[in-house]
Design an enzyme around this catalytic site. Structure first.
Site, PDB file in Angstrom:
ATOM      1  N   CYS A  69     -13.736  47.944  17.568  1.00 59.43           N
ATOM      2  CA  CYS A  69     -14.689  46.836  17.509  1.00 59.43           C
ATOM      3  C   CYS A  69     -14.536  46.029  18.795  1.00 59.43           C
ATOM      4  O   CYS A  69     -13.926  46.506  19.754  1.00 59.43           O
ATOM      5  CB  CYS A  69     -14.464  45.986  16.253  1.00 59.43           C
ATOM      6  SG  CYS A  69     -12.834  45.233  16.149  1.00 59.43           S
ATOM      7  N   THR A  70     -15.069  44.824  18.843  1.00 63.85           N
ATOM      8  CA  THR A  70     -15.099  44.065  20.101  1.00 63.85           C
ATOM      9  C   THR A  70     -13.705  43.714  20.615  1.00 63.85           C
ATOM     10  O   THR A  70     -13.356  44.009  21.750  1.00 63.85           O
ATOM     11  CB  THR A  70     -15.895  42.754  19.909  1.00 63.85           C
ATOM     12  OG1 THR A  70     -17.100  43.068  19.210  1.00 63.85           O
ATOM     13  CG2 THR A  70     -16.192  42.097  21.238  1.00 63.85           C
TER      14      THR A  70
END
Ligand SMILES: [Zn+2]
Ligand SMILES: [Zn+2]
Length: 343
Positions: free
Chosen positions: A199-200
Site C-alpha cells: 500500500c502507500t
C-alpha cells in the site's frame, strides 16, 4: 493555551510563501496502546504547533497515523521530540521524494476510534500476528517468483494512476471491500501461493496481512514502508524499479511521479493523463482525472451542471448548498456517471 488551529488555509499559504523555507513532507504510523488519546493529542498539538509543523494526524487507542510537513531546519528538534515518546522511538519516517512547501496548510490532530478506517472488528482476530515484512530487494525477488500473487491494497483511484507491474488492483472504494474481494479471488491458493501485498506507506498492510493469516493464508508478505519506502530504497540501492506511474498521496500534492509512464486517462476526453483534480464546484468536489485542455474547457469542473453552478456568485452557490449535506464523501471519490472515460 492554544489547542486548535487558528489560521485559515489562505492565511497559512501566504505565510508559507513569505517565509519561503524548505519543508519536509513526511509520514509515519505506529500501532501502540494509548490509554488517553485526548491527552496524547493535546501533547502533540502543543509541541508541534510551536515547531511550525503542519499536517493531518489521527490518534486512537490503537496508535497514531501522521502525515506531516515539517520545517527542514527544525527537523532535528522534531525528531528528538518523537524519539522521546517510547513507542515512537526510531519509528520509520517515510519522507516524500518530491517536496512542496504547501503540502499541508493546517495542523489537525484528531482523536478517532481507529487510525485507519479499516472496517474491521479487531477483537475477532490477532492483529499482532502480521505477515513477513520485506524490503525492496526481497520484494522484487518475490514478485518475480511465478508462485507469487501480488495484491494492491489501495482503492481504485489510487491504483488507477500507478501500481506495481502485474499487481491485482481491486476496483474498490474502501479497504474493507478489497479484503473480501481479494479473499474470494484467491481462496483456492491459501496454502500454495505467496500472497504479497503493498500500500502507500505500509499501514494498511499491517492489518490486512494479519487478517489474511487469520483467514487461513499461509505465506503472507507485506512491503515494509509501502511504495514510499520502496522508491527510496530503489534509488539508493540502484535496484530495478517495478512501480509504474504515480504514487497517490494524501496531501495537496496528490501524487508523486515514480516512473515516466502515464497509465491512466483523462476521464473527460480519454487521452493519456494522470493528474487528479477536485471539481471546482465546491458542492461537488468530485475527485477525478482531468487533462489541461478539459480543465480549461470545463472551467475545472466535472460536468456542465457543475460548470454552471461554479460560475454563479459565491453567495448564490452557498444558498444552493443550504440544507444539503456534504457530498464529498468517500464514495464520491472518482465515481460519477458524468465521467465518460472512467472505467
Ligand atoms: Zn481531457
Ligand atoms: Zn462536479
Amino acid at each position: 493555551m492554544q489547542l486548535y488551529n487558528k489560521l485559515s488555509a489562505k492565511e497559512r499559504e501566504a505565510l508559507l510563501e513569505e517565509a519561503g523555507e524548505d519543508r519536509l513532507t513526511l509520514s509515519f504510523y505506529a500501532y501502540a496502546k494509548i490509554g488517553n488519546p485526548e491527552l496524547f493529542r493535546n501533547h502533540l498539538f502543543i509541541a508541534w504547533d510551536q515547531m511550525d509543523v503542519l499536517g493531518r494526524i489521527y490518534v486512537a487507542h490503537e496508535g497514531i497515523n501522521a502525515q506531516l510537513s515539517v520545517p527542514a531546519k527544525r527537523f532535528a528538534e522534531f525528531k528528538a521530540f518523537i524519539d522521546d515518546i517510547y513507542f515512537l522511538e526510531n519509528v520509520r519516517l517515510n519522507i516524500a521524494i518530491e517536496h512542496d512547501i504547501k503540502s499541508f496548510l493546517k495542523l489537525k490532530v484528531k482523536v478517532r476510534k481507529k487510525i485507519v478506517a479499516d472496517g474491521l472488528n479487531d477483537d475477532t482476530f490477532d492483529v499482532t500476528n502480521k505477515g513477513v515484512h520485506v524490503d525492496a530487494a526481497k520484494f522484487n525477488e518475490l514478485i518475480n517468483d511465478p508462485n507469487t500473487i501480488l495484491v494492491d491494497m489501495r482503492n481504485h483511484y489510487e491504483s488507477e494512476i500507478g501500481h506495481f507491474q502485474g499487481a491485482i488492483t481491486p476496483d474498490v472504494d474502501t479497504f474493507r471491500d478489497s479484503l473480501d474481494i481479494i479473499e474470494e479471488d484467491l481462496k483456492e491458493h491459501k496454502e500454495d501461493k505467496n500472497l504479497v501485498m503493498y500500500c502507500t506507506g505500509g499501514i494498511r498492510c499491517e492489518k490486512a496481512s494479519a487478517y489474511y493469516k487469520h483467514r487461513g493464508f499461509k505465506n503472507v508478505f507485506q512491503l515494509e514502508g509501502g511504495i514510499i519506502e520502496y522508491t527510496r530504497q530503489v534509488e539508493k540501492q540502484k535496484l530495478e524499479n517495478k512501480f509504474i506511474g504515480k504514487n497517490f498521496v494524501f496531501d495537496h500534492r496528490r501524487a508523486e511521479r515514480i516512473s515516466e509512464d502515464v497509465i491512466a486517462q483523462c476521464h473527460q476526453c480519454g487521452k493519456p493523463c494522470d493528474t487528479h483534480v477536485n471539481c471546482a464546484n465546491e458542492a461537488c468536489h468530485l475527485l477525478f482525472i482531468q487533462c489541461e485542455e478539459c480543465a480549461e474547457k470545463m472551467n475545472n469542473c466535472c460536468s456542465d451542471d457543475c460548470k454552471e453552478i461554479a460560475a454563479l456568485p459565491y453567495e448564490e452557490q452557498k444558498a444552493l448548498r443550504k440544507g444539503k449535506g456534504a457530498s464529498n464523501k468517500i464514495f464520491k471519490k472518482g465515481r460519477s456517471e458524468v465521467l465518460r472515460f472512467k472505467h
